[in-house]
Design an enzyme around this catalytic site. Structure first.
Site, PDB file in Angstrom:
ATOM      1  N   ARG A   1       0.840  -1.214   0.000  1.00  0.00           N
ATOM      2  CA  ARG A   1       0.000   0.000   0.000  1.00  0.00           C
ATOM      3  C   ARG A   1       0.872   1.260   0.000  1.00  0.00           C
ATOM      4  O   ARG A   1       0.579   2.229  -0.691  1.00  0.00           O
ATOM      5  CB  ARG A   1      -0.927   0.041   1.230  1.00  0.00           C
ATOM      6  CG  ARG A   1      -1.873  -1.118   1.389  1.00  0.00           C
ATOM      7  CD  ARG A   1      -3.120  -1.023   0.554  1.00  0.00           C
ATOM      8  NE  ARG A   1      -3.965   0.112   0.842  1.00  0.00           N
ATOM      9  CZ  ARG A   1      -5.088   0.392   0.175  1.00  0.00           C
ATOM     10  NH1 ARG A   1      -5.481  -0.395  -0.797  1.00  0.00           N
ATOM     11  NH2 ARG A   1      -5.817   1.444   0.474  1.00  0.00           N
TER      12      ARG A   1
ATOM     13  N   HIS B   1      -6.273   8.543  11.666  1.00  0.00           N
ATOM     14  CA  HIS B   1      -5.933   7.115  11.585  1.00  0.00           C
ATOM     15  C   HIS B   1      -4.473   6.890  11.191  1.00  0.00           C
ATOM     16  O   HIS B   1      -4.122   5.827  10.699  1.00  0.00           O
ATOM     17  CB  HIS B   1      -6.866   6.393  10.600  1.00  0.00           C
ATOM     18  CG  HIS B   1      -8.274   6.285  11.091  1.00  0.00           C
ATOM     19  ND1 HIS B   1      -9.337   5.983  10.274  1.00  0.00           N
ATOM     20  CD2 HIS B   1      -8.802   6.429  12.333  1.00  0.00           C
ATOM     21  CE1 HIS B   1     -10.461   5.954  10.996  1.00  0.00           C
ATOM     22  NE2 HIS B   1     -10.156   6.236  12.238  1.00  0.00           N
TER      23      HIS B   1
ATOM     24  N   GLY C   1     -16.944  11.515   1.224  1.00  0.00           N
ATOM     25  CA  GLY C   1     -16.412  10.214   0.819  1.00  0.00           C
ATOM     26  C   GLY C   1     -16.167   9.236   1.941  1.00  0.00           C
ATOM     27  O   GLY C   1     -15.170   8.522   1.942  1.00  0.00           O
ATOM     28  N   THR C   2     -17.094   9.200   2.878  1.00  0.00           N
ATOM     29  CA  THR C   2     -16.939   8.221   3.964  1.00  0.00           C
ATOM     30  C   THR C   2     -18.253   7.483   4.175  1.00  0.00           C
ATOM     31  O   THR C   2     -19.329   8.069   4.060  1.00  0.00           O
ATOM     32  CB  THR C   2     -16.383   8.884   5.254  1.00  0.00           C
ATOM     33  OG1 THR C   2     -16.384   7.929   6.303  1.00  0.00           O
ATOM     34  CG2 THR C   2     -17.160  10.098   5.667  1.00  0.00           C
TER      35      THR C   2
ATOM     36  N   ALA D   1     -16.778  12.670  -5.723  1.00  0.00           N
ATOM     37  CA  ALA D   1     -16.128  13.774  -5.004  1.00  0.00           C
ATOM     38  C   ALA D   1     -15.425  14.724  -5.968  1.00  0.00           C
ATOM     39  O   ALA D   1     -15.409  15.941  -5.747  1.00  0.00           O
ATOM     40  CB  ALA D   1     -15.125  13.207  -3.999  1.00  0.00           C
TER      41      ALA D   1
HETATM   42  P1  NAD Z   1     -15.151   3.257   3.208  1.00  0.00           P
HETATM   43  O1  NAD Z   1     -14.410   2.443   2.202  1.00  0.00           O
HETATM   44  O2  NAD Z   1     -15.871   2.583   4.292  1.00  0.00           O
HETATM   45  O3  NAD Z   1     -16.235   4.144   2.436  1.00  0.00           O
HETATM   46  C1  NAD Z   1     -15.937   4.875   1.293  1.00  0.00           C
HETATM   47  C2  NAD Z   1     -17.131   5.750   0.947  1.00  0.00           C
HETATM   48  O4  NAD Z   1     -16.759   6.554  -0.142  1.00  0.00           O
HETATM   49  C3  NAD Z   1     -18.392   4.975   0.530  1.00  0.00           C
HETATM   50  O5  NAD Z   1     -19.519   5.528   1.185  1.00  0.00           O
HETATM   51  C4  NAD Z   1     -18.470   5.210  -0.967  1.00  0.00           C
HETATM   52  O6  NAD Z   1     -19.805   5.317  -1.433  1.00  0.00           O
HETATM   53  C5  NAD Z   1     -17.800   6.556  -1.103  1.00  0.00           C
HETATM   54  N1  NAD Z   1     -17.159   6.762  -2.402  1.00  0.00           N
HETATM   55  C6  NAD Z   1     -16.577   5.856  -3.222  1.00  0.00           C
HETATM   56  N2  NAD Z   1     -16.122   6.464  -4.333  1.00  0.00           N
HETATM   57  C7  NAD Z   1     -16.406   7.780  -4.187  1.00  0.00           C
HETATM   58  C8  NAD Z   1     -16.202   8.930  -5.007  1.00  0.00           C
HETATM   59  N3  NAD Z   1     -15.583   8.844  -6.187  1.00  0.00           N
HETATM   60  N4  NAD Z   1     -16.624  10.125  -4.555  1.00  0.00           N
HETATM   61  C9  NAD Z   1     -17.256  10.231  -3.358  1.00  0.00           C
HETATM   62  N5  NAD Z   1     -17.501   9.191  -2.561  1.00  0.00           N
HETATM   63  C10 NAD Z   1     -17.070   7.978  -2.971  1.00  0.00           C
HETATM   64  O7  NAD Z   1     -14.120   4.290   3.761  1.00  0.00           O
HETATM   65  P2  NAD Z   1     -14.104   5.170   5.102  1.00  0.00           P
HETATM   66  O8  NAD Z   1     -15.490   5.603   5.430  1.00  0.00           O
HETATM   67  O9  NAD Z   1     -13.031   6.154   4.929  1.00  0.00           O
HETATM   68  O10 NAD Z   1     -13.707   4.192   6.288  1.00  0.00           O
HETATM   69  C11 NAD Z   1     -12.867   3.108   6.203  1.00  0.00           C
HETATM   70  C12 NAD Z   1     -11.433   3.229   6.701  1.00  0.00           C
HETATM   71  O11 NAD Z   1     -10.654   2.979   5.559  1.00  0.00           O
HETATM   72  C13 NAD Z   1     -10.888   4.503   7.225  1.00  0.00           C
HETATM   73  O12 NAD Z   1     -10.518   4.257   8.520  1.00  0.00           O
HETATM   74  C14 NAD Z   1      -9.580   4.761   6.421  1.00  0.00           C
HETATM   75  O13 NAD Z   1      -8.511   4.910   7.312  1.00  0.00           O
HETATM   76  C15 NAD Z   1      -9.354   3.501   5.669  1.00  0.00           C
HETATM   77  N6  NAD Z   1      -8.873   3.592   4.274  1.00  0.00           N
HETATM   78  C16 NAD Z   1      -8.090   4.637   3.854  1.00  0.00           C
HETATM   79  C17 NAD Z   1      -7.701   4.729   2.525  1.00  0.00           C
HETATM   80  C18 NAD Z   1      -6.808   5.863   2.092  1.00  0.00           C
HETATM   81  O14 NAD Z   1      -5.973   6.332   2.864  1.00  0.00           O
HETATM   82  N7  NAD Z   1      -6.969   6.376   0.865  1.00  0.00           N
HETATM   83  C19 NAD Z   1      -8.127   3.766   1.621  1.00  0.00           C
HETATM   84  C20 NAD Z   1      -8.925   2.708   2.080  1.00  0.00           C
HETATM   85  C21 NAD Z   1      -9.289   2.630   3.428  1.00  0.00           C
END
Ligand code: NAD
Length: 238
Positions: A59, A114, A180-181, A224
């Site tokens: 990652r 996080h 986006g959460t 987003a």
């Molecule tokens: P999640 O995966 O649970 O949810 C992602 C959300 O984003 C969903 O509701 C989805 O519908 C929405 N989404 C997807 N594509 C989108 C877009 N293009 N535009 C807007 N919204 C969009 O993620 P979360 O709620 O952040 O929680 C999960 C945990 O995952 C967090 O604790 C985080 O630390 C971790 N995480 C982080 C990363 C990163 O750093 N990029 C990646 C994966 C997981």
């Protein structure tokens, strides 16, 4: 919007999806072919540290090839131009908010609740070091020399960082925006209820309704990369 108002923004994996970083729940319950409990818990690390370290090495390497998308860029533009209070609380462990700030010559006001992929945490001396390479080969801690580095990310079952600062910012906020959460991971999922209890205006920007969607005064659905720049234009236009 009055430029002296205080804004708290919560971002999640969805804001980085259009940069090519997988969300947690996007892959049918699996995260990069792994069950979350096999790679993102302290128990998993105790059971099979090599698997967990290799997973995070992959990652960490991958995020360094990704670029901020228009949603990160728009928040950096807001940060550079907003006169009121602003705090971006991110659940993400990538560094795309920070990198989006670079063209504006600013370090965006971002708090990683996080942790961060690009940090290593020494479980022997407690030092955090900036880290872009692998950890699976058990390198030495730059501070104490112990071979006890782990990813500086908060796993399920561990306490998120800087909760006092986040709650202090929510108490001062006029507007809380969630981007986006999924609203499935606490305590971040509870910030909207805290904001509502404090009388703060609340807005959700997400691809689909999150689990706590009913708590928000307003929800806008879409990617987003489109919703966030449009919202930032609105806010900066006053
Ligand atoms: P999640 O995966 O649970 O949810 C992602 C959300 O984003 C969903 O509701 C989805 O519908 C929405 N989404 C997807 N594509 C989108 C877009 N293009 N535009 C807007 N919204 C969009 O993620 P979360 O709620 O952040 O929680 C999960 C945990 O995952 C967090 O604790 C985080 O630390 C971790 N995480 C982080 C990363 C990163 O750093 N990029 C990646 C994966 C997981």
């Amino acid at each position: 919007m009055d430029e002296t108002r205080n804004i708290v923004i919560l971002t999640g994996a969805g804001i980085s999806a259009e940069s090519g970083i997988d969300t947690f729940r996007g892959g049918g319950g699996l995260w990069e072919q792994h069950r979350v409990e096999d790679v993102a818990t302290p128990e998993a690390f105790a059971r099979d540290p090599n698997l967990v370290l290799r997973f995070y090495d992959m990652r960490r390497e991958a995020i360094q090839t990704k670029r901020p998308n228009p949603a990160h860029d728009a928040l950096a533009r807001l940060d550079a131009n907003w006169k009121g209070g602003l705090l971006i609380v991110t659940q993400n462990v990538d560094d795309l908010h920070e990198r989006a700030g670079a063209p504006y010559g600013i370090e965006p006001r971002v708090l990683h609740m996080h942790g961060e992929h690009l940090n290593a945490w020494c479980t022997f001396c407690d030092a955090r070091s900036r880290w872009s390479g692998p950890l699976a080969d058990r390198p030495e801690c730059p501070r104490c020399g112990a071979r006890a580095l782990r990813p500086d990310v908060v796993w399920f079952g561990e306490m998120p960082y800087r909760m006092d600062e986040i709650h202090a910012a929510l108490r001062m906020a006029d507007l809380f925006v969630s981007i986006g959460t999924s609203g499935a991971v606490y305590p971040a999922a509870g910030f909207v209820q805290t904001a509502r209890d404090l009388g703060v205006e609340t807005l959700e920007l997400n691809l689909e309704r999150s689990q706590g969607s009913h708590w928000f005064h307003e929800t806008r659905l879409g990617p987003a990369g489109e919703l966030v720049p449009a919202w930032v234009d609105e806010v900066l236009a006053g």
